[in-house]
Design an enzyme around this catalytic site. Structure first.
Site, PDB file in Angstrom:
ATOM      1  N   GLU B  47       0.834  -1.212   0.000  1.00 37.03           N
ATOM      2  CA  GLU B  47       0.000   0.000   0.000  1.00 37.03           C
ATOM      3  C   GLU B  47       0.868   1.261   0.000  1.00 37.03           C
ATOM      4  OE1 GLU B  47      -3.077  -0.088  -0.509  1.00 37.03           O
ATOM      5  OE2 GLU B  47      -3.685  -2.099   0.083  1.00 37.03           O
ATOM      6  N   ASN B  51       1.313   3.947  -3.083  1.00 37.06           N
ATOM      7  CA  ASN B  51       0.960   5.361  -2.920  1.00 37.06           C
ATOM      8  C   ASN B  51       2.065   6.294  -3.421  1.00 37.06           C
ATOM      9  OD1 ASN B  51      -1.556   4.858  -1.936  1.00 37.06           O
ATOM     10  ND2 ASN B  51      -1.069   5.299   0.199  1.00 37.06           N
ATOM     11  N   ARG B 105      -9.479   3.303  -7.556  1.00 41.98           N
ATOM     12  CA  ARG B 105      -8.804   3.344  -6.260  1.00 41.98           C
ATOM     13  C   ARG B 105      -9.881   3.277  -5.176  1.00 41.98           C
ATOM     14  NH1 ARG B 105      -4.370   2.677  -7.277  1.00 41.98           N
ATOM     15  NH2 ARG B 105      -4.045   2.347  -5.069  1.00 41.98           N
TER      16      ARG B 105
HETATM   17  N1  LIG Z   1       2.830   9.133  -0.983  1.00 40.67           N
HETATM   18  C1  LIG Z   1       1.778   9.957  -1.205  1.00 40.67           C
HETATM   19  N2  LIG Z   1       1.964  11.141  -1.857  1.00 40.67           N
HETATM   20  C2  LIG Z   1       0.930  11.981  -2.074  1.00 40.67           C
HETATM   21  N3  LIG Z   1      -0.353  11.728  -1.721  1.00 40.67           N
HETATM   22  C3  LIG Z   1      -0.593  10.569  -1.069  1.00 40.67           C
HETATM   23  C4  LIG Z   1       0.449   9.629  -0.768  1.00 40.67           C
HETATM   24  N4  LIG Z   1      -0.115   8.588  -0.114  1.00 40.67           N
HETATM   25  C5  LIG Z   1      -1.421   8.855  -0.006  1.00 40.67           C
HETATM   26  N5  LIG Z   1      -1.738  10.042  -0.564  1.00 40.67           N
HETATM   27  C6  LIG Z   1      -3.082  10.678  -0.594  1.00 40.67           C
HETATM   28  O1  LIG Z   1      -3.939  10.019   0.340  1.00 40.67           O
HETATM   29  C7  LIG Z   1      -5.094   9.481  -0.335  1.00 40.67           C
HETATM   30  C8  LIG Z   1      -5.547   8.187   0.334  1.00 40.67           C
HETATM   31  O2  LIG Z   1      -4.588   7.150   0.165  1.00 40.67           O
HETATM   32  P1  LIG Z   1      -5.056   5.632   0.256  1.00 40.67           P
HETATM   33  O3  LIG Z   1      -5.787   5.432   1.548  1.00 40.67           O
HETATM   34  O4  LIG Z   1      -3.891   4.760   0.010  1.00 40.67           O
HETATM   35  O5  LIG Z   1      -6.133   5.468  -0.918  1.00 40.67           O
HETATM   36  P2  LIG Z   1      -5.918   5.402  -2.523  1.00 40.67           P
HETATM   37  O6  LIG Z   1      -4.483   5.099  -2.804  1.00 40.67           O
HETATM   38  O7  LIG Z   1      -6.829   4.306  -2.961  1.00 40.67           O
HETATM   39  O8  LIG Z   1      -6.331   6.748  -3.051  1.00 40.67           O
HETATM   40  C9  LIG Z   1      -4.670   9.338  -1.779  1.00 40.67           C
HETATM   41  O9  LIG Z   1      -5.749   9.347  -2.664  1.00 40.67           O
HETATM   42  C10 LIG Z   1      -3.760  10.563  -1.950  1.00 40.67           C
HETATM   43  O10 LIG Z   1      -4.526  11.729  -2.151  1.00 40.67           O
HETATM   44 MG   LIG Z   2      -3.319   3.740  -1.818  1.00 40.48          MG
END
Ligand SMILES: Nc1ncnc2c1ncn2[C@@H]1O[C@H](COP(=O)(O)OP(=O)(O)O)[C@@H](O)[C@H]1O
Ligand SMILES: [Mg+2]
Lengths: 110, 143
Positions: B47, B51, B105
């Site tokens: 995960e 990300n 997502r």
């Molecule tokens: N490494 C990252 N850099 C920038 N934004 C991030 C990062 N990790 C997470 N995010 C933000 O947090 C949100 C939620 O992440 P997550 O719970 O993994 O759901 P998803 O990946 O399905 O969107 C993402 O949609 C993004 O906006």
């Molecule tokens: Mg994610």
């Protein structure tokens, strides 16, 4: 690795295999969506029996296919989940939209 | 104090998602974890790395920095860092189902990291990048 599909009696069987992450799910999604759009099944079955790893991309895969199936008034069944895949699915509360079973259908069907 | 440490840097290409989670899990194997603990680690790392690739370096390819620290006979600390876009509102980003990504997502990555580890810490600054820290206790088979 990926997905094998079979259409029979208004039902689309999708046998998923390998590791389902963001990288792998892209091609799987395209393949399944293509089959759903062409055959418009009453029921679509996603069988996870041969899946060895799954993260939240698997949830996205199920939710996206559910939306597409609904457009054609079809239902979605998820089965064959391992304990760890089930642990991931449970987080999403997917039981509201898809019928989720742990056991596979492969043995009965083939 | 660390008993043992492993660092790696990989490009933010999606093909590396499988390799990185497997490498972290293999390094953690020295704590003799159960199959379930290994799977929890793999899933949480997958995960975090995804990300970095999907959100951190959305329109580019950058470096992902991963450090695994064995903290004791029964604990591991994993840090996954990118120098990408950063997160504007961390609290909101961590809410279940919140996503800035597309329809495929689920917005459950942080929920998975939280429930599959014992502690999740997220530090981020817009334009600077994001650091995710996962702390997991390993009870193992023998212990
Ligand atoms: N490494 C990252 N850099 C920038 N934004 C991030 C990062 N990790 C997470 N995010 C933000 O947090 C949100 C939620 O992440 P997550 O719970 O993994 O759901 P998803 O990946 O399905 O969107 C993402 O949609 C993004 O906006
Ligand atoms: Mg994610």
């Amino acid at each position: 690795m990926g997905v094998k599909t079979e259409f029979q009696d208004d039902t689309l069987y999708c046998y998923l295999s390998g590791e389902i992450d963001h990288h792998q799910s892209f091609a799987i999604r395209l393949e399944i969506d293509d089959k759903i759009e062409n055959s418009r099944p009453k029921t679509t079955i996603l069988d996870f029996t041969d899946v060895t790893f799954m993260d939240s991309s698997g949830i996205g895969l199920v939710m996206g296919r559910y939306k597409l199936c609904s457009q054609y008034d079809g239902s979605l069944t998820v089965c064959g989940l391992s304990d760890s895949a089930y642990k991931v699915m449970k987080l999403a509360g997917l039981s509201n939209i898809a019928s989720i079973k742990k056991g596979g259908i492969k043995n009965e069907h083939k | 104090m660390n008993i043992n440490e492993f660092k790696m840097t990989v490009d933010s290409r999606s093909v590396n998602e499988g390799f990185t989670r497997t490498a972290v899990a293999a390094f953690t194997a020295q704590l003799d974890p159960t199959l379930e603990e290994i799977n929890d680690i793999k899933t949480a790392v997958s995960e975090a790395v995804t990300n970095c690739i999907v959100h951190g370096y959305k329109n580019s390819v950058g470096k992902i920095f991963i450090t695994v620290r064995i903290k004791s006979e029964s604990a591991v600390l994993i840090t996954i860092k990118d120098r990408g876009a950063g997160i504007e509102d961390i609290k909101k980003a961590r809410e279940p189902l919140f996503t800035t990504g597309g329809s495929d997502r689920a917005g459950l990555g942080f929920s998975v990291m939280e429930s599959f580890t014992d502690r999740l810490t997220v530090r981020s600054a817009v334009g600077r990048g994001t650091t995710v820290t996962l702390y997991k206790r390993i009870f193992g088979r023998a212990k």
